[in-house]
Enzyme design. Sequence first.
Site, PDB file in Angstrom:
ATOM      1  N   LYS A   1     136.730  36.374 -18.388  1.00 37.10           N
ATOM      2  CA  LYS A   1     136.493  36.286 -19.880  1.00 37.10           C
ATOM      3  C   LYS A   1     136.975  34.870 -20.384  1.00 37.10           C
ATOM      4  CE  LYS A   1     136.831  40.322 -22.063  1.00 37.10           C
ATOM      5  NZ  LYS A   1     137.613  41.616 -22.366  1.00 37.10           N
TER       6      LYS A   1
ATOM      7  N   ARG B   1     143.262  40.487 -25.520  1.00 35.48           N
ATOM      8  CA  ARG B   1     142.136  40.790 -24.794  1.00 35.48           C
ATOM      9  C   ARG B   1     142.334  40.902 -23.210  1.00 35.48           C
ATOM     10  NH1 ARG B   1     137.059  37.674 -26.706  1.00 35.48           N
ATOM     11  NH2 ARG B   1     135.888  39.400 -25.832  1.00 35.48           N
TER      12      ARG B   1
ATOM     13  N   GLY C   1     135.523  48.537 -19.109  1.00 35.80           N
ATOM     14  CA  GLY C   1     136.492  49.759 -19.660  1.00 35.80           C
ATOM     15  C   GLY C   1     137.810  50.104 -18.917  1.00 35.80           C
TER      16      GLY C   1
ATOM     17  N   HIS D   1     116.200  62.032  12.796  1.00 30.73           N
ATOM     18  CA  HIS D   1     114.787  61.928  12.770  1.00 30.73           C
ATOM     19  C   HIS D   1     114.288  61.936  11.477  1.00 30.73           C
ATOM     20  CE1 HIS D   1     110.828  63.539  13.120  1.00 30.73           C
ATOM     21  NE2 HIS D   1     111.001  62.769  14.199  1.00 30.73           N
TER      22      HIS D   1
ATOM     23  N   GLU E   1     114.591  46.146  27.412  1.00 32.88           N
ATOM     24  CA  GLU E   1     115.138  47.164  26.764  1.00 32.88           C
ATOM     25  C   GLU E   1     116.102  48.051  28.012  1.00 32.88           C
ATOM     26  OE1 GLU E   1     112.133  49.988  25.358  1.00 32.88           O
ATOM     27  OE2 GLU E   1     110.932  49.620  26.838  1.00 32.88           O
TER      28      GLU E   1
ATOM     29  N   SER F   1     109.850  41.155  24.406  1.00 31.54           N
ATOM     30  CA  SER F   1     109.965  41.765  23.046  1.00 31.54           C
ATOM     31  C   SER F   1     111.100  42.641  23.217  1.00 31.54           C
ATOM     32  CB  SER F   1     108.737  42.645  22.669  1.00 31.54           C
ATOM     33  OG  SER F   1     108.930  43.175  21.698  1.00 31.54           O
TER      34      SER F   1
ATOM     35  N   CYS G   1     110.758  44.240  18.603  1.00 33.21           N
ATOM     36  CA  CYS G   1     110.086  45.096  17.865  1.00 33.21           C
ATOM     37  C   CYS G   1     110.966  46.428  17.769  1.00 33.21           C
ATOM     38  CB  CYS G   1     108.730  45.366  18.818  1.00 33.21           C
ATOM     39  SG  CYS G   1     109.384  46.259  20.263  1.00 33.21           S
TER      40      CYS G   1
ATOM     41  N   TYR H   1     109.657  35.650  16.591  1.00 35.31           N
ATOM     42  CA  TYR H   1     109.423  36.442  15.261  1.00 35.31           C
ATOM     43  C   TYR H   1     110.397  37.555  15.558  1.00 35.31           C
ATOM     44  CZ  TYR H   1     107.236  39.328  19.005  1.00 35.31           C
ATOM     45  OH  TYR H   1     107.069  40.195  19.981  1.00 35.31           O
TER      46      TYR H   1
HETATM   47  P1  ADP Z   1     135.786  44.412 -23.319  1.00 35.70           P
HETATM   48  O1  ADP Z   1     135.963  43.744 -22.012  1.00 35.70           O
HETATM   49  O2  ADP Z   1     136.029  46.000 -23.305  1.00 35.70           O
HETATM   50  O3  ADP Z   1     134.179  44.246 -23.887  1.00 35.70           O
HETATM   51  P2  ADP Z   1     136.791  43.014 -25.139  1.00 35.70           P
HETATM   52  O4  ADP Z   1     138.155  42.082 -25.124  1.00 35.70           O
HETATM   53  O5  ADP Z   1     135.469  42.123 -24.849  1.00 35.70           O
HETATM   54  O6  ADP Z   1     136.653  44.000 -24.580  1.00 35.70           O
HETATM   55  O7  ADP Z   1     136.419  43.230 -26.896  1.00 35.70           O
HETATM   56  C1  ADP Z   1     136.161  44.437 -27.171  1.00 35.70           C
HETATM   57  C2  ADP Z   1     135.425  44.168 -28.388  1.00 35.70           C
HETATM   58  O8  ADP Z   1     136.099  43.586 -29.360  1.00 35.70           O
HETATM   59  C3  ADP Z   1     134.040  43.252 -28.060  1.00 35.70           C
HETATM   60  O9  ADP Z   1     132.910  43.758 -28.786  1.00 35.70           O
HETATM   61  C4  ADP Z   1     134.550  41.914 -28.592  1.00 35.70           C
HETATM   62  O10 ADP Z   1     133.579  41.240 -28.857  1.00 35.70           O
HETATM   63  C5  ADP Z   1     135.381  42.327 -29.859  1.00 35.70           C
HETATM   64  N1  ADP Z   1     136.367  41.464 -29.931  1.00 35.70           N
HETATM   65  C6  ADP Z   1     137.348  41.019 -29.140  1.00 35.70           C
HETATM   66  N2  ADP Z   1     138.107  39.879 -29.741  1.00 35.70           N
HETATM   67  C7  ADP Z   1     137.641  39.665 -30.861  1.00 35.70           C
HETATM   68  C8  ADP Z   1     137.982  38.636 -32.000  1.00 35.70           C
HETATM   69  N3  ADP Z   1     138.894  37.902 -31.734  1.00 35.70           N
HETATM   70  N4  ADP Z   1     137.159  38.785 -33.073  1.00 35.70           N
HETATM   71  C9  ADP Z   1     136.071  39.805 -33.211  1.00 35.70           C
HETATM   72  N5  ADP Z   1     135.926  40.597 -32.354  1.00 35.70           N
HETATM   73  C10 ADP Z   1     136.585  40.699 -31.238  1.00 35.70           C
HETATM   74 MG    MG Z   2     133.559  42.575 -23.901  1.00 33.02          MG
HETATM   75 MG    MG Z   3     111.680  51.943  24.563  1.00 29.28          MG
END
Ligand code: ADP
Ligand code: MG
Ligand code: MG
Length: 897
Positions: free
Chosen positions: A32, A102, A111, A465, A763, A782, A850, A870
């Site tokens: 990021k 972030r 997540g 199988h 083989e 083959s 083959c 091949y």
């Molecule tokens: P994730 O990796 O879970 O997406 P993010 O760090 O990207 O987490 O952020 C979560 C949400 O918050 C995203 O929708 C992101 O665009 C928004 N967001 C993060 N930083 C800012 C910021 N400085 N201004 C506005 N929105 C933000």
């Molecule tokens: Mg994000």
């Molecule tokens: Mg055979």
Amino acid sequence: MPKKWVYLFDEVDLAEKRAKNWEGVRALLGGKGANLAEMTRIGVPVPPGFTITTEACNAYLAGGGKFPEGMWTQTLKALRAVEEKAGKRFGDPKNPLLVSCRSGAKFSMPGMMDTVLNIGLNDTTAEGMIRLTSDPRFVFDAYRRLVQMFGSVVMGVADEAFEEVLAGYRRRAGVSSDSDLTADDFKAITAEFQKIVRQQAKQNFPTDPMEQLSLAIEAVFKSWNGKRAIDYRNAAGIAHDLGTAVNIVTMVFGNMGKDSATGVAMTRNATTGEKEIEGDFLTNAQGEDVVAGIRTTRPIEDLGKELPKAYGQFERVARRLEKHYRNMQDVEFTIERGKLWMLQTRDGKRTAQAEVRIAVDMAEEGMITKREAVIRVKPEQVDFYLHPQFDPLARKRAEKIAAGLNVSPGAAVGMIAFDADTAEKWAKEQKRQVIMVRPETKPDDVHGMLAANGILTSKGGRTSHAALVARQFGKPAVVGVAALDIDLETRKMQVNGRALQEGEWISIDGTTGEVFAGQVPTIQPDVSDPYLIKLLSWADKFRRLEVWANADYPRDAERARRFGAQGIGLCRTEHMFFETERLPHVQKMILAKTEEEREEALKKLLPFQRADFEGLFRAMDGLPVIIRLIDPPMHEFLPAHDTLLQEVTELRITRRDKAELESKERMLAAVESMREANPMLGLRGVRLGIHIPELTKMQVRAIFEAACRCAKEGVDVHPEVMIPLTAHVNELKIQQTALEEVGRQVMKEQGIDVDYKFGTMIEIPRAALTADEIAEYAQFFSFGTNDLTQTTYGISRDDAESGFLMEYLEKKILPENPFASIDESGVGKLMEMAVRLGRKTRPDLEVGICGEHGGDPKSVWFCHKIGLNYVSCSPFRVPIARLAAAQAALGEANLDK
Ligand code: ADP
Ligand code: MG
Ligand code: MG
């Protein structure tokens, strides 16, 4: 001087200098952070900010929870630079700067770690912002979000408590969405949230912005070692020592009214690959609302109508990013009062179909080279085109009842049939859709498997199988569903508490191994996809290895050719012997007491075989066709010993039918006389041809008669007769000499010469070791890598795959299944040696493979490396092998550099 722990977004040059390359920058700043910096560098609007490195995270975690020396000072310095750019000050009561904190590791872990927005708000700065914006509702909405996110992420308060409060306010106000609550509501909610924090965390929500910031940074560092994150890394195979970076980003607000918005988008359609922006947005909302699904989002096209200027700018930025990264991007953006800000970009996840189309489109747009397009698509992704898939939306709603091994890809829907005959009857006579469900399958179930749309078994592994046959014929299959209990008596099955009867509908996904109750709708992708055709045609220009196919019947050959096969590498003649109108003649031939009886039976079989071969030659006009002479032990064509014994005993007791008894007794005696302790190592292959020369002579006659007839009609035929299981050159000498004689004889009779070859399968290890001698006779080799693997390892596949082989794989005694991918250091060494020795004797020796391995991308790569001419694989894997062969050639070219 202490280490540099903090990089402003416009200091990416420094990070690059330190990390040497972009991989290194991503490792240092996280994906990021690296991309936020890169966007800043190329002039895409990104809110000012900075990144605290993954090294700082690792130092923090290693140092027992203390910021490394110099980090905080550098953070404050970077913050001042950001204040400068933003024209606001952090904690300033009059014009406060707010930031987000972030997480962001080298590889995205969706997540798994957390983000806190709106850092810097407290009662005082909130007042200041209200004076500036005259929008108390906006300010208190932002404030309550900070308390909520900070409370749950940093202070460990369970999120439900906050959600309950919100739900209460919505109920009392009689609204369904948070966005309909008023400024007063949010003000009161903020206070209640602070109370919840106080009660549950036994601490006050920190009002000092600096304290908020440092606590949030620590929380993100710590989240790297949270259970969720560790589990995810284990599952995704991500190293645990990478650490996460922290990005501090000036807040921009999508919730400042109707001319503000926030959204996520893909620069191309992630399902089809079509060149159109695909995404969702919300007006008057903050980023997390879009993903959280609290409000119904709107399709991105609407944004063009609503905020055309900002959207136009967004489209330009999206194109710019694609061009820059030379890949489809997945972006997050926010529009604050008409002004666009980009908040994230990364390579977008997509389906196989989209991958192919995007690679081709981008090459044609000049964004990437054809070579890159060919390298970008994984061979397995091509598999997608050859099998139906479930409609993604329908699958989400479907009732999943079990999961097993995903051994043959594709989606299949049908009525449950518990045996092969039922499956065949329902499918053929009643035109029903069928899924054959068995504890396991055997060779005499094949007719049912062919008639069914898919196969489901409760036992067996990846090499069972059922799995092999399914892959060979492109039937979706899920095997080894241990939870599945089939009662063949009552025609019912039980799985995870769900009972189903024969005739009820189920759906199986051989790509994922899932089993669903009912009929899940499917969509049918196919190889006529113009983008796939184009990509494969590019691949064909790069590859050196030819791709042939294994096909026993003309219709398989035709399909193989449509998929791009350049020859038939294996036609198994014994399959033809099993057909109902032929088997009696085959049995007569085997049981014959005299030469005459045998000749008689063989004469009956000859026209059948000739017709089979004519069909193949016509289908493969202009291309080589390798026909393997009979290979399996004879008893396979006779009734099973145990069944016969039982029948004979019954007939003896009942004394009902004397004639029947006599004939069965004769059969039993014959079967007994042919019984072998180890049929796999018994009278089969070339040994059989030497033992009953009339049989293989008949086959060769049929081959040459068919070839000559076709040639007379103007078909360009190239028959290649393949002798199986040679171990010693003398076997070939005897058998091949006799057969060549037949071939010449037929050509003389027919008055036409055709281009032909005689050769052998390699083989048996001894054949590989003495390949120079073998090549004195064989014009081609083959590799039958299935038998070669069995004989090299000294294990029987059938026994191994249902038993100890799986244990070996689980215990990692073997790194992978040698029947799935060529065992390069063992079997592969023999192959390499055979190629070298064979070509020493006969420089123009044609060498191919083959075995099933011919369709496995990793094995294809190996075959390229050892210089085969091949690979030959099942028709359904031909497109995969074409791509894999091209990648092998390109990979080699890259290594040369
Ligand atoms: P994730 O990796 O879970 O997406 P993010 O760090 O990207 O987490 O952020 C979560 C949400 O918050 C995203 O929708 C992101 O665009 C928004 N967001 C993060 N930083 C800012 C910021 N400085 N201004 C506005 N929105 C933000
Ligand atoms: Mg994000
Ligand atoms: Mg055979």
